[in-house]
Every structure is written in structure tokens, then in C-alpha cells.
Design a protein around this motif. Structure first.
Motif, mmCIF file in Angstrom:
data_model
loop_
_atom_site.group_PDB
_atom_site.id
_atom_site.type_symbol
_atom_site.label_atom_id
_atom_site.label_comp_id
_atom_site.label_asym_id
_atom_site.label_seq_id
_atom_site.Cartn_x
_atom_site.Cartn_y
_atom_site.Cartn_z
ATOM 1 N N ASP A 173 0.803 -1.215 0.000
ATOM 2 C CA ASP A 173 0.000 0.000 0.000
ATOM 3 C C ASP A 173 0.839 1.269 0.000
ATOM 4 O O ASP A 173 0.304 2.370 -0.159
ATOM 5 C CB ASP A 173 -0.926 0.027 1.226
ATOM 6 C CG ASP A 173 -2.021 -1.016 1.140
ATOM 7 O OD1 ASP A 173 -2.452 -1.316 0.013
ATOM 8 O OD2 ASP A 173 -2.444 -1.531 2.187
ATOM 9 N N ALA A 174 2.136 1.119 0.196
ATOM 10 C CA ALA A 174 3.004 2.292 0.311
ATOM 11 C C ALA A 174 3.202 2.975 -1.039
ATOM 12 O O ALA A 174 3.241 2.316 -2.082
ATOM 13 C CB ALA A 174 4.359 1.878 0.876
ATOM 14 N N PRO A 175 3.346 4.312 -1.038
ATOM 15 C CA PRO A 175 3.701 5.002 -2.285
ATOM 16 C C PRO A 175 5.067 4.533 -2.777
ATOM 17 O O PRO A 175 5.886 4.040 -1.994
ATOM 18 C CB PRO A 175 3.735 6.475 -1.862
ATOM 19 C CG PRO A 175 2.910 6.548 -0.617
ATOM 20 C CD PRO A 175 3.128 5.245 0.076
ATOM 21 N N SER A 176 5.294 4.670 -4.062
ATOM 22 C CA SER A 176 6.546 4.228 -4.656
ATOM 23 C C SER A 176 7.742 4.871 -3.957
ATOM 24 O O SER A 176 7.783 6.084 -3.739
ATOM 25 C CB SER A 176 6.569 4.592 -6.147
ATOM 26 O OG SER A 176 7.789 4.227 -6.734
ATOM 27 N N GLY A 177 8.704 4.035 -3.590
ATOM 28 C CA GLY A 177 9.936 4.527 -2.981
ATOM 29 C C GLY A 177 9.855 4.742 -1.481
ATOM 30 O O GLY A 177 10.837 5.168 -0.869
ATOM 31 N N GLU A 178 8.724 4.433 -0.852
ATOM 32 C CA GLU A 178 8.588 4.652 0.587
ATOM 33 C C GLU A 178 8.378 3.326 1.320
ATOM 34 O O GLU A 178 7.807 2.377 0.772
ATOM 35 C CB GLU A 178 7.431 5.600 0.886
ATOM 36 C CG GLU A 178 7.635 6.996 0.308
ATOM 37 C CD GLU A 178 6.755 8.034 0.983
ATOM 38 O OE1 GLU A 178 6.729 8.072 2.230
ATOM 39 O OE2 GLU A 178 6.090 8.799 0.261
ATOM 40 N N THR A 179 8.841 3.287 2.547
ATOM 41 C CA THR A 179 8.685 2.114 3.389
ATOM 42 C C THR A 179 7.872 2.493 4.619
ATOM 43 O O THR A 179 8.232 3.433 5.328
ATOM 44 C CB THR A 179 10.050 1.560 3.839
ATOM 45 O OG1 THR A 179 10.814 1.218 2.675
ATOM 46 C CG2 THR A 179 9.885 0.341 4.725
ATOM 47 N N PRO A 180 6.779 1.792 4.879
ATOM 48 C CA PRO A 180 5.950 2.171 6.022
ATOM 49 C C PRO A 180 6.651 1.899 7.354
ATOM 50 O O PRO A 180 7.273 0.845 7.525
ATOM 51 C CB PRO A 180 4.708 1.298 5.866
ATOM 52 C CG PRO A 180 5.161 0.137 5.045
ATOM 53 C CD PRO A 180 6.207 0.661 4.119
ATOM 54 N N PRO A 181 6.562 2.827 8.298
ATOM 55 C CA PRO A 181 7.107 2.567 9.640
ATOM 56 C C PRO A 181 6.321 1.454 10.321
ATOM 57 O O PRO A 181 5.223 1.088 9.897
ATOM 58 C CB PRO A 181 6.903 3.902 10.365
ATOM 59 C CG PRO A 181 6.673 4.922 9.283
ATOM 60 C CD PRO A 181 6.005 4.177 8.171
ATOM 61 N N ALA A 182 6.870 0.922 11.376
ATOM 62 C CA ALA A 182 6.171 -0.099 12.148
ATOM 63 C C ALA A 182 4.972 0.515 12.860
ATOM 64 O O ALA A 182 4.992 1.686 13.257
ATOM 65 C CB ALA A 182 7.124 -0.718 13.168
ATOM 66 N N ALA A 183 3.926 -0.272 12.985
ATOM 67 C CA ALA A 183 2.740 0.203 13.703
ATOM 68 C C ALA A 183 3.114 0.499 15.151
ATOM 69 O O ALA A 183 4.006 -0.142 15.735
ATOM 70 C CB ALA A 183 1.647 -0.854 13.633
ATOM 71 N N ARG A 184 2.416 1.459 15.733
ATOM 72 C CA ARG A 184 2.688 1.792 17.130
ATOM 73 C C ARG A 184 1.434 2.331 17.796
ATOM 74 O O ARG A 184 0.442 2.645 17.127
ATOM 75 C CB ARG A 184 3.823 2.811 17.236
ATOM 76 C CG ARG A 184 3.566 4.167 16.602
ATOM 77 C CD ARG A 184 4.831 5.004 16.691
ATOM 78 N NE ARG A 184 4.738 6.301 16.040
ATOM 79 C CZ ARG A 184 4.344 7.418 16.642
ATOM 80 N NH1 ARG A 184 3.969 7.385 17.905
ATOM 81 N NH2 ARG A 184 4.325 8.555 15.984
ATOM 82 N N THR A 185 1.480 2.414 19.093
ATOM 83 C CA THR A 185 0.387 2.992 19.864
ATOM 84 C C THR A 185 0.905 4.194 20.638
ATOM 85 O O THR A 185 2.116 4.340 20.850
ATOM 86 C CB THR A 185 -0.212 1.969 20.843
ATOM 87 O OG1 THR A 185 0.800 1.552 21.766
ATOM 88 C CG2 THR A 185 -0.746 0.746 20.095
ATOM 89 N N ALA A 186 -0.017 5.047 21.053
ATOM 90 C CA ALA A 186 0.364 6.231 21.816
ATOM 91 C C ALA A 186 -0.813 6.654 22.684
ATOM 92 O O ALA A 186 -1.974 6.458 22.312
ATOM 93 C CB ALA A 186 0.776 7.365 20.879
ATOM 94 N N CYS A 187 -0.512 7.196 23.841
ATOM 95 C CA CYS A 187 -1.543 7.705 24.735
ATOM 96 C C CYS A 187 -1.457 9.232 24.727
ATOM 97 O O CYS A 187 -0.442 9.813 25.129
ATOM 98 C CB CYS A 187 -1.339 7.176 26.142
ATOM 99 S SG CYS A 187 -2.668 7.666 27.277
ATOM 100 N N ALA A 188 -2.515 9.856 24.245
ATOM 101 C CA ALA A 188 -2.548 11.316 24.179
ATOM 102 C C ALA A 188 -3.342 11.854 25.371
ATOM 103 O O ALA A 188 -4.508 11.492 25.551
ATOM 104 C CB ALA A 188 -3.193 11.765 22.874
ATOM 105 N N ARG A 189 -2.699 12.688 26.167
ATOM 106 C CA ARG A 189 -3.415 13.362 27.258
ATOM 107 C C ARG A 189 -3.633 14.807 26.823
ATOM 108 O O ARG A 189 -2.683 15.572 26.660
ATOM 109 C CB ARG A 189 -2.627 13.293 28.567
ATOM 110 C CG ARG A 189 -3.403 13.864 29.748
ATOM 111 C CD ARG A 189 -2.808 13.438 31.069
ATOM 112 N NE ARG A 189 -1.411 13.849 31.199
ATOM 113 C CZ ARG A 189 -0.604 13.443 32.183
ATOM 114 N NH1 ARG A 189 -1.066 12.579 33.072
ATOM 115 N NH2 ARG A 189 0.647 13.854 32.240
#
Length: 259
Positions: free
Chosen positions: A132-148
Motif C-alpha cells: 500500500d506504500a507510495p513508490s519509494g517509501e517504506t511504512p514505519p512499524a505500527a505503534r500505539t500512543a496515549c494522548a493526554r
């Protein structure tokens, strides 16, 4: 003399009987050409858009991801909510790829203490696959985050608190989270994976800061997966054959009437 007239009458009748056959023979190449052109057009249509490449927006409810009914700029999550974003190519909300993983609020925000006048929003960021990535790009690893964030903050504000840099286009469409992807924004994608055009209509836009809802995937699907309401290949080909048969019937009726 009567014999001559009889022979002429017989020849005339034979010519009239032969006219429908001659007419069908003359029209058949044209019909075949029309059908061939329609097949080519149909094949080209099948190679058109496969969908749009964009960030979709989701809510985790009872351990299951559901496609958000409004955009992140208007959604105001409560303390304890889990929301997700997934970057992928999809035609509409029915086939949109969900964020992978179902980590709950406790797993994501368990170490972030509550604070008066603030809320905690758990975010799952799935950057998608290489396909699914645009040509020439590598997707970062999935991650989670807690936004306060402040108690009245929107999802877009929660996202900005934990996933900068964000990128938006001139129509305030959400194009990138944490700098990914580096280019493009809701572009239409052809069946072979190539981008057809940038800023592909409402698909990416419904995940935008300025969006009033999220129904863009289905809009994208209507542009790319439909023939725009035109007649089908079978209908056109069938109409051509009917026209030929009808012409033959007319000539046959005339022959009988004058025979």
C-alpha cells in the motif's frame, strides 16, 4: 411471353428472398467491430482505479474496529476511548483495511495517570504494508500512543499531540501522520498499484482536519469501481444484434407483402 414473365417473376422473388441474407451479411462485420470495441473498452475500464491511498479513521468498540462515522476534526473522544488510523489502499468503507491489533485502553494508557481537566485517548497508528506504500517509501512499524489532552479536544488534536509531524493539503485533508507518507494525499490508485491522480476526491478528505464526516471511502469507490451509470457491455452488444435481426425482419415482411 407468359413463360418469360414467369421466369422474371421467379428471379425477382429469389432476389427478394436473398435481400435479408445479404443485409445480415453486410451488417455482421459492423456488429462484430462494435462488440470488439466494447470488449476493449470494458477491459480498459477494469484496469482503471482500484481505490484510493489514504488514512482511514476507526473506533475500537468491544474489541472490534468500526469505521468512524465522523472525521477526526469533529470527533471528541471521551477519557478511555481507543481510536485508530490505518494507511492503506481501499475503494470504500466496506473494504477498508482495519488497524491491526486490538490493544485496549489499559494496555496503551495504563501508565498515563488521569489529570483534572484533561482526558486520555489511546491511539493505534497502523502505517500499512509495503503493497500500500507510495513508490519509494517504506511504512514505519505500527505503534500505539496515549494522548493526554484537554477535556474538549478533538481526535485531530489528540493525534497532533503524539504523532507529529502531521501533513495536510490545501483543503485541510489529512495526508500524513508522523511524516508518513512523505508525499501524496488521497491519490487514486490504478489496479497495477500506480497512482492515477493526486488529491483523489473525498476519500482522503473524510479523514481530514476540516472534514464533517467520514464517508470518503465510499465516494472513492463510486468513482473508481463504477462505470458511471452507462449501459453495460452485454446491453450494448445485445442491442446491436437485435438491430440486425430487426432489420432482417423488416425485409422479410416486405418480401411477403409484395410476394
Amino acid at each position: 411471353m407468359s413463360g418469360c414473365r414467369t421466369r422474371r417473376t421467379v428471379r425477382a422473388r429469389r432476389r427478394r428472398r436473398a435481400l435479408p441474407v445479404l443485409l445480415l451479411s453486410a451488417l455482421l462485420p459492423a456488429v462484430l467491430l462494435v462488440v470488439a470495441v466494447l470488449l476493449v473498452v470494458a477491459g480498459a475500464g477494469g484496469a482503471e482505479a482500484a481505490g484510493y491511498r489514504y488514512w482511514s479513521f476507526w473506533n475500537l468498540d468491544g474489541g472490534h474496529w468500526t469505521y468512524a462515522t465522523e472525521g477526526p476534526s469533529t470527533a471528541r473522544p471521551s477519557d478511555g476511548d481507543v481510536q485508530g488510523f490505518r494507511f492503506a489502499v481501499s475503494a470504500d468503507s466496506q473494504d477498508a483495511s482495519k488497524p491491526r491489533g486490538t490493544a485496549g485502553f489499559a494496555a496503551i494508557c495504563g501508565k498515563t495517570p488521569a489529570r483534572h481537566g484533561a482526558k486520555r485517548v489511546a491511539l493505534v497508528l497502523d502505517f500499512g504494508t509495503r503493497a500500500d506504500a507510495p513508490s519509494g517509501e517504506t511504512p514505519p512499524a505500527a505503534r500505539t500512543a496515549c494522548a493526554r489532552v484537554p477535556a474538549d479536544a478533538t481526535t485531530a488534536e489528540a493525534l497532533a499531540a503524539v504523532a507529529k509531524p502531521l501533513r495536510y493539503d490545501t483543503n485541510a485533508l489529512l495526508c500524513a501522520i508522523a511524516g508518513y507518507p512523505a508525499k501524496g494525499c488521497g491519490e487514486q490508485v490504478t489496479a497495477d498499484g500506480g497512482g492515477a491522480k493526486a488529491n483523489g476526491g473525498g476519500t482522503g478528505g473524510k479523514t481530514a482536519a476540516g472534514s464533517d464526516g467520514q464517508d470518503g471511502g465510499s465516494q472513492g469507490g463510486s468513482r473508481s469501481g463504477s462505470d458511471g451509470g452507462g449501459p453495460s457491455l452485454g446491453l450494448l452488444a445485445g442491442g446491436a444484434v437485435v438491430a440486425v435481426v430487426a432489420a432482417g425482419a423488416v425485409w422479410q415482411a416486405r418480401r411477403r407483402r409484395h410476394g
